[in-house]
Write an enzyme that holds these catalytic residues in place. Structure first.
Site, PDB file in Angstrom:
ATOM      1  N   ASP A  87     166.102  17.496  37.538  1.00  0.00           N
ATOM      2  CA  ASP A  87     165.958  15.955  37.097  1.00  0.00           C
ATOM      3  C   ASP A  87     164.923  15.710  36.652  1.00  0.00           C
ATOM      4  O   ASP A  87     164.368  16.328  35.686  1.00  0.00           O
ATOM      5  CB  ASP A  87     166.536  15.211  38.426  1.00  0.00           C
ATOM      6  N   ASN A 121     166.987  13.791  30.832  1.00  0.00           N
ATOM      7  CA  ASN A 121     166.472  13.500  32.105  1.00  0.00           C
ATOM      8  C   ASN A 121     164.892  13.762  31.959  1.00  0.00           C
ATOM      9  O   ASN A 121     164.247  13.382  31.120  1.00  0.00           O
ATOM     10  CB  ASN A 121     167.075  14.351  33.374  1.00  0.00           C
ATOM     11  N   GLU A 140     165.035   6.245  40.971  1.00  0.00           N
ATOM     12  CA  GLU A 140     164.691   6.993  40.129  1.00  0.00           C
ATOM     13  C   GLU A 140     163.262   6.788  39.362  1.00  0.00           C
ATOM     14  O   GLU A 140     162.810   5.546  39.752  1.00  0.00           O
ATOM     15  CB  GLU A 140     165.667   7.032  38.833  1.00  0.00           C
TER      16      GLU A 140
END
Length: 291
Positions: free
Chosen positions: A202, A154, A26
């Site tokens: 995302d 997110n 991420e």
């Protein structure tokens, strides 16, 4: 371009920048001062760096799940951990800036605004609606709630002139846009909605043209939307779960994409790696956390 007009679909052009077996990669962030990419593997509690000019990599193990890591103005990192926001100094020493543990909750994506404040998102492990939040954390640790009840906080980004903020609460399938009023957003409204077959929004980034690039979890692609919300570019990827994207490299023209293996029975060999699409567009210089 308006909604309904043609969309540019590019053939898969992503290459592996960093081969890794990340469970939940991420938060790619280009650190211009250090000349390297920062990214995290949330569930393996790791902060990674990668220098594309030399190939050099580093790995920092954190004591908790780490949702995001961003550079600090004086060196070191600010990290969005399970129990709050922590600081690593240039010498690697750790301290808490903000410690607010909540059972069943962890830090997730985060971003640094132009004023040097950290916008830190949280989520529950079970992704329950209302269990997450987005909070502005000032350099001195003072907090201001932004969105106190979301599901999975997110992607966060701002327009080049700083007047607009974009935000994704993933399970809603929406990317929202807000007008900035001083340090906080107002007039939150829908920017675009990702249709159910196409995955979930995302992590996101905004380019120099004010367009929004978003990674689609379970969608296997990165999309670019114009400032009026029209879809104008699709970058197909070989992996099912891209998680976030950011421009990097010395001229901020290469798009780096983090990916995940979590929850997949037969992940693609590239899943968990950091991918790169070279010369994808033009990014905006980032800001280091001022704390």
């Amino acid at each position: 371009m308006t909604k309904g007009e043609s969309v540019t679909k590019r053939k898969p052009v992503a290459e592996v920048a960093v081969h890794e077996w990340a469970e939940l990669g991420e938060g790619p962030t280009w650190d211009a001062e250090a000349g390297h990419l920062i990214w995290v593997d949330i569930l393996n509690s790791r902060v990674h760096t990668y220098d594309p000019s030399s190939g050099r990599r580093t790995v920092l193990a954190t004591e908790q799940h780490v949702g995001a890591a961003k550079p600090r103005a004086g060196g070191g990192l600010v990290v969005n951990l399970r129990d709050g926001v922590g600081l690593y100094g240039p010498d690697g020493a750790f301290s808490w800036l903000l410690r607010e543990p909540v059972a069943g909750r962890r830090g997730n994506d985060a971003a640094v605004a132009a004023d040097g404040a950290l916008w830190a998102g949280t989520m529950r492990y079970d992704e329950a609606p209302g269990g997450g939040s987005l909070t502005r954390v000032a350099p001195d640790g003072t907090t201001t709630p932004v969105f106190p009840e979301v599901a999975v906080s997110n992607g966060i980004g701002w327009s080049p002139d700083g007047t607009l903020m974009y935000y994704a609460d993933s399970p809603t399938r929406r990317i929202d846009v807000c007008r900035m009023d001083g340090q906080l957003p107002v007039d939150r409204r829908e920017f675009t909605v990702i249709a159910e077959p196409d995955g979930f929004p995302d992590g996101l980034t905004v380019d120099a043209d004010g367009c929004v690039w978003v990674a689609l979890w379970d969608g296997g692609q990165v999309r670019r939307y114009t400032p009026d919300g029209a879809l104008d570019r699709v970058l197909p990827l070989p992996v099912a779960r891209p998680t976030a994207c950011a421009f990097g490299g010395p001229d901020l023209r290469d798009l780096y994409v983090t990916t995940a293996r979590a929850g997949l029975d037969r992940p693609h060999p590239m899943a968990g790696s950091v991918l790169v699409v070279q010369d994808a567009g033009q990014g905006i210089p980032g800001t280091a956390f001022a704390g």
